[in-house]
Motif scaffolding. Sequence first.
Motif, PDB file in Angstrom:
ATOM      1  N   ALA A 237       7.805   5.918  10.019  1.00  0.00           N
ATOM      2  CA  ALA A 237       7.997   4.788  10.233  1.00  0.00           C
ATOM      3  C   ALA A 237       7.500   4.522   8.572  1.00  0.00           C
ATOM      4  O   ALA A 237       9.118   4.130   8.101  1.00  0.00           O
ATOM      5  CB  ALA A 237       7.893   3.825  10.948  1.00  0.00           C
ATOM      6  N   VAL A 238       6.488   4.781   8.464  1.00  0.00           N
ATOM      7  CA  VAL A 238       5.467   3.862   6.453  1.00  0.00           C
ATOM      8  C   VAL A 238       7.460   4.482   5.690  1.00  0.00           C
ATOM      9  O   VAL A 238       7.764   4.105   4.698  1.00  0.00           O
ATOM     10  CB  VAL A 238       4.865   4.167   6.263  1.00  0.00           C
ATOM     11  N   PHE A 239       7.058   6.418   5.641  1.00  0.00           N
ATOM     12  CA  PHE A 239       8.060   6.457   5.561  1.00  0.00           C
ATOM     13  C   PHE A 239       9.214   6.266   5.031  1.00  0.00           C
ATOM     14  O   PHE A 239       9.667   6.198   3.983  1.00  0.00           O
ATOM     15  CB  PHE A 239       7.741   8.520   4.928  1.00  0.00           C
ATOM     16  N   ALA A 245      14.257   1.287   1.853  1.00  0.00           N
ATOM     17  CA  ALA A 245      13.271   0.461   0.576  1.00  0.00           C
ATOM     18  C   ALA A 245      14.172   0.906  -0.791  1.00  0.00           C
ATOM     19  O   ALA A 245      14.972   0.303  -1.716  1.00  0.00           O
ATOM     20  CB  ALA A 245      11.738   0.137   0.112  1.00  0.00           C
ATOM     21  N   GLY A 246      14.052   2.135  -0.886  1.00  0.00           N
ATOM     22  CA  GLY A 246      14.380   2.967  -1.924  1.00  0.00           C
ATOM     23  C   GLY A 246      15.892   2.725  -2.642  1.00  0.00           C
ATOM     24  O   GLY A 246      16.202   2.628  -3.567  1.00  0.00           O
ATOM     25  N   ALA A 290       1.135   1.256   3.709  1.00  0.00           N
ATOM     26  CA  ALA A 290       2.861   0.669   2.968  1.00  0.00           C
ATOM     27  C   ALA A 290       2.730   0.319   2.030  1.00  0.00           C
ATOM     28  O   ALA A 290       3.930  -0.116   1.710  1.00  0.00           O
ATOM     29  CB  ALA A 290       3.461  -0.687   4.368  1.00  0.00           C
ATOM     30  N   SER A 291       2.227  -1.385   2.282  1.00  0.00           N
ATOM     31  CA  SER A 291       3.271  -2.009   0.237  1.00  0.00           C
ATOM     32  C   SER A 291       2.719  -0.661  -1.099  1.00  0.00           C
ATOM     33  O   SER A 291       4.001  -1.169  -1.241  1.00  0.00           O
ATOM     34  CB  SER A 291       1.608  -2.928  -0.203  1.00  0.00           C
ATOM     35  N   GLY A 292       2.001  -0.097  -1.169  1.00  0.00           N
ATOM     36  CA  GLY A 292       1.873   0.700  -1.931  1.00  0.00           C
ATOM     37  C   GLY A 292       3.424   2.199  -1.696  1.00  0.00           C
ATOM     38  O   GLY A 292       3.753   2.062  -2.713  1.00  0.00           O
ATOM     39  N   GLU A 293       3.045   2.524  -0.647  1.00  0.00           N
ATOM     40  CA  GLU A 293       4.213   3.575  -0.501  1.00  0.00           C
ATOM     41  C   GLU A 293       6.004   2.557  -0.514  1.00  0.00           C
ATOM     42  O   GLU A 293       6.457   3.462  -1.293  1.00  0.00           O
ATOM     43  CB  GLU A 293       4.435   3.924   0.684  1.00  0.00           C
ATOM     44  N   ILE A 294       6.255   1.892   0.224  1.00  0.00           N
ATOM     45  CA  ILE A 294       7.213   0.744  -0.055  1.00  0.00           C
ATOM     46  C   ILE A 294       7.977   0.926  -1.496  1.00  0.00           C
ATOM     47  O   ILE A 294       8.805   0.769  -2.086  1.00  0.00           O
ATOM     48  CB  ILE A 294       7.265  -0.278   1.008  1.00  0.00           C
ATOM     49  N   LEU A 295       7.495   0.132  -2.139  1.00  0.00           N
ATOM     50  CA  LEU A 295       7.311  -0.448  -3.197  1.00  0.00           C
ATOM     51  C   LEU A 295       7.069   0.394  -4.669  1.00  0.00           C
ATOM     52  O   LEU A 295       7.566   0.849  -5.497  1.00  0.00           O
ATOM     53  CB  LEU A 295       6.044  -1.919  -4.334  1.00  0.00           C
ATOM     54  N   PHE A 299      11.241   1.809  -7.246  1.00  0.00           N
ATOM     55  CA  PHE A 299      10.884   1.974  -7.852  1.00  0.00           C
ATOM     56  C   PHE A 299      11.202   3.420  -8.915  1.00  0.00           C
ATOM     57  O   PHE A 299      11.446   3.800  -9.674  1.00  0.00           O
ATOM     58  CB  PHE A 299       9.612   1.084  -9.437  1.00  0.00           C
ATOM     59  N   TYR A 300      10.743   4.042  -8.354  1.00  0.00           N
ATOM     60  CA  TYR A 300      11.089   5.559  -8.382  1.00  0.00           C
ATOM     61  C   TYR A 300      12.542   6.297  -8.704  1.00  0.00           C
ATOM     62  O   TYR A 300      12.355   6.954  -9.449  1.00  0.00           O
ATOM     63  CB  TYR A 300       9.798   6.935  -7.256  1.00  0.00           C
TER      64      TYR A 300
END
Length: 405
Positions: A237-239, A245-246, A290-295, A299-300
Amino acid sequence: MSARPRAAWPLVAVFTAGYLAAYLLPTVVGRLSSGLGLPPTRAGLVGSVLLLSSASAGFALAARVERYGERRLARLGLLLALAGYGAAASTSLLPLVVAGAVVGGFGSGTATAVAASGMAARPDPHRLTTLGLLSVSATAGALYLTLPHLGGGHGLPFAAIAGVAGLVWPATCRLPGPAAAAHPVGAAPSSLLPHRRTGAVLAAAMLCWSLAQNALWGVSGRIGLTQAGLTEVTVGAVFAVALLAGLLGVTGAGALGARLGRAVPIGGGTVVIAGCVLVSASARGLVSFASGEILWNVFYPVVLSYLIALAASLDPRGRWAVLAGSASSLGVACGPLTGSVLSAWVGFGGMGVVLGALLLVVAAPLTLLARPGRRPSPAGQQQPAAQPVGQLVGQPVGGEFGLSV
């Protein structure tokens, strides 16, 4: 009407099929470990072999897309992806799984080479690339939400990639064949590759840029499961949320276009990504993970779209777009093994420090290459004879956007 304008949307579909394997890398590596009982390092090695095969296809085909035609090569790539990933999904014998991953990876790389070359040859490569990144992010996000509910085993991610390749196949009917493939209007027929110094530096920097991020991406599933203590459903779900979000990031990049040039999005975005890598690698719970992966996933694709724009501006025939993209794929290929080895030696937190530092180092040359000040010739026009090889390109090409993963 020419075939090229009509064939723009099929390139987005082929781009999606070619990039999907890299986007699903964490679940592919994780399922190889849990489904086949492979140690994490060996599972990461299989993922690296898959992506290395993909990168080799790009290097082999960089100057051959026009010769063979987009339609023929796209169909070949999709067929190899369908057959290779399908075979890997249907067996639990490790040698056959690896062989299928190699064949499928070459197919993915072939499809990506066709899409990159075709997009670079059009007057609005940034817009097309952002559409491609939107499509692959949405597809991968939907799969991350769906796959955990369909059962375990290593076969489901491979089957999903093969299924997307099969669904994209009909779109190749709208791509030009060998007879229709031609140089863009005004492009020089010369086979000499322009801007060799700039292109070589860009390709090398993109290799390191991709390696650093995909070293973390390849072990992100393990970080979530083991270090952050999350379940597979929660990690998936986080991914999914991160990839969705990307979509916002890609949409923002498309809306922003050339307003800030390329140096600010590329350099500033890479610095932000380095911080996200540190946060994700050191995560001990759901919030930090989740914060690190989503943000990070916001940007990626933004930075990637501008990097592809920069590569596309170096050659209207799309060769630098394919070569730089293949160098990036080579970095992606080395990512899973690099991440597995680093995490085994220095732990996930130490790995994040190393990868973050590498991203900060590589941000400098990328920013210099993208800095404004000299205008390249518009896409599809011949470079003046007096223009030096290695000129730094910093202005947009074509239309409003100028240019993902």
